[in-house]
Design an enzyme around this catalytic site. Structure first.
Site, mmCIF file in Angstrom:
data_model
loop_
_atom_site.group_PDB
_atom_site.id
_atom_site.type_symbol
_atom_site.label_atom_id
_atom_site.label_comp_id
_atom_site.label_asym_id
_atom_site.label_seq_id
_atom_site.Cartn_x
_atom_site.Cartn_y
_atom_site.Cartn_z
ATOM 1 N N HIS A 38 37.042 -37.604 -57.736
ATOM 2 C CA HIS A 38 38.034 -38.675 -57.579
ATOM 3 C C HIS A 38 37.301 -39.845 -56.936
ATOM 4 C CE1 HIS A 38 41.908 -40.553 -57.213
ATOM 5 N NE2 HIS A 38 41.810 -40.646 -55.904
ATOM 6 N N HIS A 50 42.914 -46.556 -54.220
ATOM 7 C CA HIS A 50 42.597 -45.597 -55.278
ATOM 8 C C HIS A 50 43.792 -45.462 -56.202
ATOM 9 C CE1 HIS A 50 44.949 -42.079 -53.672
ATOM 10 N NE2 HIS A 50 45.023 -42.948 -52.675
ATOM 11 N N CYS A 126 40.200 -43.221 -62.544
ATOM 12 C CA CYS A 126 39.918 -43.764 -61.219
ATOM 13 C C CYS A 126 38.485 -44.303 -61.100
ATOM 14 C CB CYS A 126 40.198 -42.724 -60.135
ATOM 15 S SG CYS A 126 39.278 -41.177 -60.342
#
EC number: 2.3.1.-
Length: 172
Positions: A38, A50, A126
Site C-alpha cells: 500500500h 492515501h 494507490c
C-alpha cells in the site's frame, strides 16, 4: 537525540528509529501488507494522504478494497494506516523522474483530500496515485511487474503449445 531520550521526554513519533529516518513532506511511504504494498504520501505532523475504499464495510487498505472501482483520498495519521505493518520511505522513481517541488507536491496532495476518485488495480491504484502527486506521472511498478511476469508465463505456454504441434522428424 537518541530514541530512548525521545521516549523519556514523551515525544511520540510513529516508528522512527535510528535506522529509519523520519519522512519529509512529499516522501512516498511504502507499506508492506500481506501479498501487496500500500502506498501513501507523507504530508506533515506524522500524517499521510492515501487512497482508501469509500465504504466503511472494507478496512482501509484491505485486499478486499481492490475490488472497488472508487476510492476516497484520506488524510490520516501514518500509524492508523499502517495497521501494524512495516513500512519505509521509498522515493524509488527519483532516479527516473524529477520530483515536483515539495510545496507543489503538498499543494496538489492537500487539494485531493476527501475527494472520491476512480480506482483501478491496473490503471489507477494507490501507487499510481502517489507517483502522480510526487512526479506528475501515474505509474505503478507493482502492476508493471505483475503484467511482465504474466506476459512471460503466456509466452512460455505459447512456446510449449507451438512445440507440441510442430511436426516431429520421422525416426527409422
Amino acid at each position: 537525540m537518541a530514541g530512548n531520550a525521545r521516549a523519556q521526554l514523551g515525544h511520540k513519533e510513529v516508528g522512527w528509529r535510528e535506522d529509519k529516518p523520519k519522512p519529509r513532506p512529499g516522501d512516498l511511504i511504502e507499506i508492506f501488507r500481506i501479498g501487496y504494498e500500500h502506498w501513501a504520501i507523507y504530508v506533515e505532523d506524522d500524517c499521510v494522504v492515501h487512497l482508501a475504499p469509500p465504504s466503511e464495510e472494507f478496512e482501509a487498505g484491505s485486499i478486499t478494497s481492490v475490488f472497488s472501482n472508487r476510492a476516497v483520498v484520506k488524510y490520516s495519521r501514518l500509524e492508523d494506516v499502517l495497521h501494524g505493518c512495516s513500512w519505509k520511505v521509498n522515493n524509488k522513481l527519483d532516479g527516473t523522474y524529477l520530483p515536483l517541488p515539495v510545496d507543489k507536491i503538498i499543494q496538489r496532495t492537500k487539494k485531493m483530500i476527501n475527494k472520491i476518485v476512480q480506482y483501478s488495480l491496473i490503471e489507477g491504484n494507490c501507487e499510481h496515485f502517489v507517483n502522480d502527486l510526487r512526479y506528475g506521472v501515474p505509474r505503478s511498478q507493482q502492476v508493471e511487474h505483475v503484467l511482465m511476469e504474466g506476459a512471460k508465463a503466456a509466452g512460455a505456454v505459447l512456446s510449449a503449445v507451438v512445440d507440441s504441434i510442430r511436426p516431429k522428424p520421422a525416426t527409422a
